[in-house]
Structures are given as structure tokens and as C-alpha cells.
Scaffold this motif. Sequence first.
Motif, PDB file in Angstrom:
ATOM      1  N   GLY A 204       6.872  -3.405  11.449  1.00 17.41           N
ATOM      2  CA  GLY A 204       5.694  -2.798  11.382  1.00 17.41           C
ATOM      3  C   GLY A 204       6.083  -1.947  10.365  1.00 17.41           C
ATOM      4  O   GLY A 204       6.863  -0.767  10.414  1.00 17.41           O
ATOM      5  N   ALA A 205       5.790  -1.535   9.337  1.00 13.22           N
ATOM      6  CA  ALA A 205       5.129  -0.840   8.278  1.00 13.22           C
ATOM      7  C   ALA A 205       4.728   0.607   8.601  1.00 13.22           C
ATOM      8  O   ALA A 205       3.755  -0.197   9.460  1.00 13.22           O
ATOM      9  N   PRO A 206       4.561   1.883   7.786  1.00 14.85           N
ATOM     10  CA  PRO A 206       3.699   2.943   8.746  1.00 14.85           C
ATOM     11  C   PRO A 206       1.998   2.457   8.376  1.00 14.85           C
ATOM     12  O   PRO A 206       1.878   2.138   7.425  1.00 14.85           O
ATOM     13  N   GLY A 207       1.605   2.921   9.304  1.00 17.48           N
ATOM     14  CA  GLY A 207       0.217   2.193   9.735  1.00 17.48           C
ATOM     15  C   GLY A 207      -0.318   1.141   9.792  1.00 17.48           C
ATOM     16  O   GLY A 207      -1.505   1.127  10.257  1.00 17.48           O
ATOM     17  N   THR A 208       0.823   0.439  10.355  1.00 17.69           N
ATOM     18  CA  THR A 208      -0.002  -0.837  10.827  1.00 17.69           C
ATOM     19  C   THR A 208      -0.173  -1.558  11.321  1.00 17.69           C
ATOM     20  O   THR A 208      -0.636  -2.000  12.466  1.00 17.69           O
ATOM     21  N   ARG A 522       0.152  -5.344   6.928  1.00 13.80           N
ATOM     22  CA  ARG A 522      -1.560  -4.697   6.311  1.00 13.80           C
ATOM     23  C   ARG A 522      -1.714  -3.255   7.633  1.00 13.80           C
ATOM     24  O   ARG A 522      -1.734  -3.278   8.638  1.00 13.80           O
ATOM     25  N   GLY A 523      -1.672  -2.446   6.339  1.00 13.44           N
ATOM     26  CA  GLY A 523      -1.854  -0.870   6.896  1.00 13.44           C
ATOM     27  C   GLY A 523      -3.849  -0.183   6.522  1.00 13.44           C
ATOM     28  O   GLY A 523      -4.224  -1.324   6.113  1.00 13.44           O
ATOM     29  N   PHE A 524      -4.040   0.313   7.844  1.00 19.61           N
ATOM     30  CA  PHE A 524      -4.953   0.370   8.100  1.00 19.61           C
ATOM     31  C   PHE A 524      -5.385   1.453   8.634  1.00 19.61           C
ATOM     32  O   PHE A 524      -6.069   2.650   8.181  1.00 19.61           O
ATOM     33  N   ARG A 525      -4.124   2.545   8.587  1.00 15.52           N
ATOM     34  CA  ARG A 525      -3.872   4.495   8.891  1.00 15.52           C
ATOM     35  C   ARG A 525      -4.213   4.710   7.127  1.00 15.52           C
ATOM     36  O   ARG A 525      -4.678   6.209   7.088  1.00 15.52           O
ATOM     37  N   ILE A 530      -1.156   6.743  -1.112  1.00 13.24           N
ATOM     38  CA  ILE A 530       0.275   7.107  -0.583  1.00 13.24           C
ATOM     39  C   ILE A 530       1.273   6.065   0.122  1.00 13.24           C
ATOM     40  O   ILE A 530       2.585   6.382  -0.408  1.00 13.24           O
ATOM     41  N   ILE A 531       0.609   5.403   0.927  1.00 12.71           N
ATOM     42  CA  ILE A 531       1.666   4.306   1.392  1.00 12.71           C
ATOM     43  C   ILE A 531       1.955   3.967  -0.177  1.00 12.71           C
ATOM     44  O   ILE A 531       3.568   3.305  -0.546  1.00 12.71           O
ATOM     45  N   SER A 532       1.274   3.442  -1.279  1.00 14.69           N
ATOM     46  CA  SER A 532       1.792   2.676  -2.614  1.00 14.69           C
ATOM     47  C   SER A 532       2.838   3.672  -3.050  1.00 14.69           C
ATOM     48  O   SER A 532       3.957   2.839  -3.738  1.00 14.69           O
ATOM     49  N   ALA A 548       4.506  -2.782   2.409  1.00 15.97           N
ATOM     50  CA  ALA A 548       3.283  -2.331   3.082  1.00 15.97           C
ATOM     51  C   ALA A 548       1.621  -2.554   1.804  1.00 15.97           C
ATOM     52  O   ALA A 548       2.168  -2.153   0.940  1.00 15.97           O
ATOM     53  N   THR A 549       0.518  -3.023   2.536  1.00 15.04           N
ATOM     54  CA  THR A 549      -0.953  -2.625   1.600  1.00 15.04           C
ATOM     55  C   THR A 549      -1.372  -2.257   2.515  1.00 15.04           C
ATOM     56  O   THR A 549      -1.208  -1.300   3.730  1.00 15.04           O
ATOM     57  N   SER A 550      -2.607  -1.614   2.149  1.00 11.51           N
ATOM     58  CA  SER A 550      -3.719  -1.113   3.274  1.00 11.51           C
ATOM     59  C   SER A 550      -4.555  -1.801   2.766  1.00 11.51           C
ATOM     60  O   SER A 550      -5.411  -1.667   1.869  1.00 11.51           O
TER      61      SER A 550
END
Length: 683
Positions: A204-208, A522-525, A530-532, A548-550
Motif C-alpha cells: 500500500g502506497a502512503p495514504g491508501t 488510490r490514496g484517500f488522505r 503532496i503525493i505527486s 500512488a494516486t489521490s
Amino acid sequence: MPAQQVPNDPLENERAHLSSSRTALRAMRADVESLDIKDVTANWVNAAVLRNQIEQRVTALADLAHTPLFFGRLDYLHAPGADRAEGAGGERFYIGRRHVHDADGDPMVIDWRAPVSQPFYRASKKEPMDVRMRRRFGYTGGELTAYEDEDLTDAAGDEQPGRLLRSEIERPRVGPMRDIVATIQPEQDEIVRAGIGGTVCVQGAPGTGKTAVGLHRVAYLLYAHRERLARTGTLVIGPNRSFLHYIEQVLPALGELNVAQATVDDLVAHVEVRAADTAAAAVVKGDARMAEVLRRALRSGVTMPAEPLVVVRGSRRWRVPAYELEEMVRELLARDIRYGAAREALPQRIAHAVLVRMEEAGEAPDDRVQDAVARSAAVKAVVKTVWPQVDPAKLVLRLLSDAEFLAEHAEGLLDAREQAEILMPKPARSVKSARWTAADAVLIDEAADLIARTPSLGHVVLDEAQDLSPMQYRAVGRRCTTGSATVLGDLAQGTTPWATNSWPEALAHLGKAGAQIEELTRGFRVPREIISYASRLLPSIAPGLAEATSVRDSAGSLRVRAVEPEALDAAVLDACRAALAEEGSIGLIAAEPRIPALAEALTAAGLPYLSPGEETSAESRLTLVPATLAKGLEYDYVVLDEPAAILSAEPDERTGLRRLYVALTRAVSGLTVVHAAPFPLAR
């Protein structure tokens, strides 16, 4: 217990249902509290067990004022399970954290884990799952203040997240981690509800939400397999105590109070750790080859019998020749069973040989005679000499302090340089005086399991798994040999010298080769900006890993400020003050060497701060976080101090860039980077 309906006022009707549900929950709790167990148990032990179960049930039925009793509603087109051809009318279900029923036993709130609740997370306009309408509720201070409907019969409608769902995902976080039960997404729900029979690995990427997914999976498995897991147990393993403090309220909020939490160091705490390895030594000690070195060293203590055995029974003497004893020993070695089990089997093998001789002589011995022979002084003496007892800590101590002993058993496995790396600088005289390291404790745990099987749990959740060594994976795997596991991690966030680069390889060390691997991208937080920004590091730290995408587009969430070296501390303080003007938690993340200076500056500026793990305190919303402890934590606003210092604090560039990637992805509302020295992502 139907609520009084108010014509043309849906919000008041929902509030009335909430009030009735709370009344019903209080009644359920009162019913449990009033149970009289005085005459229903056979003894005081059973009474104590039952009393404890009742107390836990009472606790689980607590009505938490600021925790919504239900967060959603499903209106079905047909009654679940009904024959649709009969034209059966639909049903309405309120979805919440726990089941609530009225005095007649009719459900007022359905547990989010129940099968009938699944469409709340999975249904879509393309696949409505017989749901006509999905309603989400908004709360303020525990009060129901809003609702939002989604018509799933309109296949042409918009599939974007609604306002309430977005606001819940983006809600500021102060204190420990909260559950995400109201916002679980379809791809997350698939993992949460995966069967207990197999192990699931989540990249899991950050924020997922991988940590939250793992915790909610535990809650789901305890709901679906409660009796089984009550017998075998569950365990959540985190990277450090700060992380465990951060997540410790999630499961209790979902009504699950009996899930143990630990770090890997807790699992293998056979000795007191008083020293630290060099990175090179830790890598060798954590290598899976050490398992074979230990196995060889342990079995080297087994010697072949040189003398025959004579057992005296009354006036008769029974002789077992040395060659026959040797056959027994070699047969047990060939079976490769655990050292302790083989040692326990040997006296019975010897006793059986004696009984065969008795029977050949016309006697009729039974099992009691065999047990008596096995416990005889002569047999005990042979076993003590041939298959001696071994203390795992003493075995590891000898291996790491005796160069000749290590060389003998590491031949063909470790080269001379590797052997020299792991030898203790100053050999200790005893287990207590040895300066053990964390990696040594893992070796002792391996040795202990080679001697006697480690008890297995029903399910283990392993978070931040990318940072474990092969030997640490083996230590965790021993705790779930007959159970399953949920493995959570991100290869891009591996910051130990022994961090894994491959989930299949890691799962093989865990003893779960072939486990299902799921990827959450797919990030949610974490906001998209920032994630890009952080993802620009991925080609260097994790080539081939999906970016990761958001779902969150928050313009202006990223600020990068370059300052002169002498102005660095003042700029960091300014950034903290600006963050404190906003709602939510603030994390000031810095390299370990910078922490004392920043602590002094915060104190001088009158800005109170906490340490990681203290986020439940009301004294401050600001936490001063060493970059080495930031993994897995999350703050509404992050001030990142001098990224170049984070890079230089690590043993190599790749580890430093991964540590920086972790620090950059802890923010869920805004990130301010303050730097004086150049760093790879400076704008």
C-alpha cells in the motif's frame, strides 16, 4: 422500538431513530449487567471466567457519546434473501459499528461486518447489489446534523464521492488513529472481508489506508470466526511502541477488546538487549542462512553412544548394544524433528527395545513397564550423554563468541568476513553478562524454536513489514504456522539495511509462500499535490512500483521554503505557528541529530510539544517526531525540517531517500518543507 416519525422532516426522523437506538443499546447493556451468575457455575474458576466475559460484554456495549452509533443506511429494492418474483418489498437497514436490537429482538442497527452490510461498501451504480438508495450521515460533536443520499438505480449518475464522504475522509485528526469504518472503499473492503483460510499481503502506497485495512480485517475476522479466534488468539505487530500507541484505540472503538499488540522485539524478548549491531553485522545476523547455522550448531551436541546400555529389572539385566542405540539416534536425526521432541522420544525408543527383549524372554510387560524403563537412571544417563539439554541463549552465545565453533557450523554458508562481522567484540562469560543486540534476540528465538515448537496464533497482522529481516519474518511466521496472516507494507518505505525488495521473497521467509498479494495505489488522505511531489523519488527508491494516486485535490497543500542556514530554526518555528493556526494535529519531523536543537528552540519560543505516542494528551497539538519514528504515523499538518539532514543521518543514499519519502507522506492537509541545504526535490 420504532421511532416517532415526523412528516416531511427526514433529518428529525433519523435523529429519532438514533435516540431510540441509543435507548435500546442502554437496555442491552442493562440486561447484561443484571445477569445473576450465582447459581449457574460449577466452581469459582468458572464463575471468574464468566464474570470476566460479562464485564467485557458490558464494556463492548458502552455508548460512546462522540462515536456515531450508525453512519449509514441501506434501502433495498427487495428483502435480502426473498424471492424477487414474488414482488417482496424492500427493507431498510442502518449500518453501524455494532449490532443493536430492540426489546423484541428486531435489529435497529446492523453491524458493519454483517453480510447484509456489505453493499454499503461495495454497491455502485453499475453494480447496485439490489440497493435502491444509500444514505450517509454527518455528525458534529456526536449529534446527527446532516445526511446525503445516493440513488443507485440511476446508472447514468455521477460516481464521484459525495460531500459527506469527502469531509469524513478529510476530517482533521487530533490524537490517536481513528477507525475508517464509515469510509471503507470497495478495494479496501475486498481485503477486509477476505477469508481466514489464507494469508493476504497488502502493498500500500502512503495514504491508501493499509494499516486501517489490516485492523478492520482483524475486527471482521473476529466477527466471522469469533469462537475459532477466541481459542487460538490474534495479534497485531507494529514497528515500535509509538506506532502501537497511535493505533491502540481503533479496535476498541469497533468493540474488539481482546486483540494483543506487540513489536517484533517484544516477541523475542528472551534476553535483555543492551547493545546495537553495526549495519553490516545486523544484515548477516538477519540473513536466513543463520537458521541453518543454528540448526547445525544445535545438532552438533548430539553424540553417538560408545557403550552398551544395561537396565536392571529385579534379578534380570537387559542389555542394548551400542550399535542399536546408535541406530535409534541416527533415525531420530534423519527425521529432522525438533531437538526437544527427539530428546523426549529417545528414552521411549530405548525402553521399547528393552521390552522387546523381555517379550522374547517370555515376559509380558505392559506400558507401565515401558514408562518405568524410560525413566530409569540408566536410560536417563544415556540420554543425558547422547542428547543433552540445550539452552538456546547459551547456544547463541557460544556461536557468537567462539570463532572456531562458528567457523565449523557456518562453513559453506558464511564467508570469513561475514563470520568476523557477527562475532562479539568482547566475549561474555554468561548469558546475563552478554551485551545482546536486537538481532541476537531473534537468533535466540530461532534456536528456541529448533528445540521446542513455538505456539501458533489464529491470525497475525504484521504492519510495516517491509523493514523486517528474513530472520524476523521467520520469528513472526512461527507465531502463525497453523493460522493466517495479514501482511501490510510499502516497499518504497523500507528504511532498514535489510529491508525487503520483494514480497514473494518476504512471504517465503514468513512461511506463507504463495499468499495473495494485493496492491493499494488510490490514496484517500494524502493530497494529490503532496503525493505527486514525493513520488518523484520512486524511480530511485523502488523502481517498477506503481505511483500512488489521490482522490483529494487540495491546491496549496505543499509549500517548500528555502532559507539561509542561520535562519533555519526561526523558519521552522514560523511554519509550526502557521500550522497551529489551523485545525488539527501537527507533526514537526526532523532528523534524529536535529531533535535536541529543535526541542530547545520550541521550548524557548513557548511552543509546547509532545513526543510520538503521546498524541492522546490535550496539552498540545504539536508533536516533535524523529524521522526514524515517523513511519505509520499521520498528522493533519507536517513541517519537515532540513531534508538534507535526514539523508545524511542514514548509512546510504537509498535508505536516506526512502526515509525522506516516508517523512514527505505523513501529511493529510498540508506539508511545509523548510531547508537550507540543497536536496533532491528542491524547487
